[in-house]
Scaffold this motif. Structure first.
Motif, short mmCIF file in Angstrom:
data_model
loop_
_atom_site.label_atom_id
_atom_site.label_comp_id
_atom_site.label_asym_id
_atom_site.label_seq_id
_atom_site.Cartn_x
_atom_site.Cartn_y
_atom_site.Cartn_z
N ASP A 82 -34.79 -37.58 -8.26
CA ASP A 82 -34.21 -36.61 -7.34
C ASP A 82 -32.68 -36.71 -7.34
OD1 ASP A 82 -34.04 -34.66 -5.25
OD2 ASP A 82 -33.82 -36.31 -3.83
N ILE A 83 -32.17 -37.91 -7.30
CA ILE A 83 -30.71 -38.09 -7.30
C ILE A 83 -30.11 -37.66 -8.63
CG2 ILE A 83 -28.84 -39.79 -7.12
CD1 ILE A 83 -30.62 -41.23 -5.00
N LEU A 84 -30.79 -37.95 -9.73
CA LEU A 84 -30.34 -37.46 -11.03
C LEU A 84 -30.24 -35.94 -11.03
CD1 LEU A 84 -29.64 -37.84 -14.05
CD2 LEU A 84 -32.12 -37.89 -14.50
N SER A 85 -31.26 -35.28 -10.50
CA SER A 85 -31.24 -33.81 -10.40
C SER A 85 -30.08 -33.35 -9.53
CB SER A 85 -32.56 -33.29 -9.84
OG SER A 85 -33.62 -33.60 -10.70
N GLU A 139 -23.47 -41.17 -5.34
CA GLU A 139 -24.87 -41.00 -5.73
C GLU A 139 -25.37 -42.15 -6.60
OE1 GLU A 139 -26.73 -38.70 -4.23
OE2 GLU A 139 -24.85 -38.28 -3.17
N ILE A 140 -24.52 -42.65 -7.48
CA ILE A 140 -24.91 -43.80 -8.31
C ILE A 140 -25.11 -45.04 -7.43
CG2 ILE A 140 -24.18 -45.36 -10.17
CD1 ILE A 140 -25.12 -42.50 -11.08
N VAL A 154 -28.48 -44.80 -5.76
CA VAL A 154 -29.60 -45.19 -6.64
C VAL A 154 -29.68 -46.71 -6.73
CG1 VAL A 154 -30.49 -45.16 -9.01
CG2 VAL A 154 -29.57 -43.07 -8.01
N ILE A 155 -28.54 -47.35 -6.94
CA ILE A 155 -28.52 -48.82 -7.06
C ILE A 155 -29.01 -49.48 -5.77
CG2 ILE A 155 -26.99 -50.83 -7.31
CD1 ILE A 155 -25.27 -49.00 -9.22
N GLU A 156 -28.50 -49.04 -4.63
CA GLU A 156 -28.91 -49.62 -3.34
C GLU A 156 -30.38 -49.38 -3.06
OE1 GLU A 156 -26.36 -47.83 -0.44
OE2 GLU A 156 -24.68 -49.16 -0.89
N HIS A 157 -30.83 -48.17 -3.31
CA HIS A 157 -32.22 -47.82 -3.04
C HIS A 157 -33.17 -48.64 -3.92
CE1 HIS A 157 -35.88 -45.28 -3.31
NE2 HIS A 157 -35.67 -45.16 -2.02
N THR A 158 -32.86 -48.72 -5.19
CA THR A 158 -33.69 -49.49 -6.11
C THR A 158 -33.69 -50.97 -5.73
OG1 THR A 158 -33.29 -47.89 -7.88
CG2 THR A 158 -34.10 -50.06 -8.54
N SER A 159 -32.52 -51.50 -5.37
CA SER A 159 -32.43 -52.90 -4.97
C SER A 159 -33.27 -53.19 -3.73
CB SER A 159 -30.98 -53.28 -4.68
OG SER A 159 -30.20 -53.16 -5.83
N TYR A 160 -33.16 -52.32 -2.75
CA TYR A 160 -33.92 -52.48 -1.51
C TYR A 160 -35.42 -52.55 -1.80
CZ TYR A 160 -35.94 -51.28 3.02
OH TYR A 160 -36.69 -51.28 4.17
N HIS A 161 -35.91 -51.58 -2.55
CA HIS A 161 -37.35 -51.54 -2.81
C HIS A 161 -37.79 -52.57 -3.85
CE1 HIS A 161 -38.31 -48.38 -0.05
NE2 HIS A 161 -37.37 -47.59 -0.56
#
Length: 159
Positions: free
Chosen positions: A60-63, A132-133, A136-143
């Protein structure tokens, strides 16, 4: 642009993780297919559900960063899988491949000479590529931390 080069290199590296924790790639190698849909110890999600969410949000963020006519998916329904696990190994493989391909596209976008980190995304004047980058990094790290908790509860990882 030379000052931005170092920052782009750092962001690109962190997009793939592993600076202070296991990478998503490493965790994917630890989970057997038959454990993907397990919700251990009354957790509200399975490894598959979390990984799907990481992928979907990344896509979604890439889009958002690349499409002028971006339209946001419905939250939270579209950001989470409607199933606890993949239907079969082919579906699981396709999801992993989509994640890797989208992550590579983000890396290419970061490292693009045409894209500046402070450039606004094409679909909004409110947000920059840099923001936005980081998201993505924060979101991926969190999960990723949640994925690791599941691996530990399943007895598939110990520190």
């Amino acid at each position: 642009m030379p000052a931005e080069f170092g920052l782009k290199k750092t962001l690109s590296k962190h997009l793939f993780g592993g600076e202070a924790f296991l990478t998503v790639d490493e965790m994917l190698n630890l989970i057997p297919f038959d454990q993907l849909s397990v919700r251990p110890h009354d957790l509200p999600y399975s490894f598959y559900e979390l990984f799907y969410h990481i992928w979907y949000t990344q896509r979604d963020i890439l889009s958002y960063c690349t499409e002028v006519d971006y339209s946001a998916p419905h939250w939270p329904a579209e950001y989470w899988s409607q199933q606890q696990g993949p239907r079969d190994a082919a579906e699981w493989k396709a999801l992993k491949n989509a994640f890797f391909e989208d992550r590579q596209k983000l890396r290419q976008l970061i490292n693009s000479e045409e894209a500046g980190l402070n450039d606004k995304v094409p679909s909004s004047e409110k947000h920059t590529l840099f923001r936005e980058i980081l998201l993505v990094i924060e979101h991926t790290s969190y999960h990723s931390g949640q994925l690791l908790i599941i691996l530990r509860h399943l007895g598939l990882y110990s520190s």
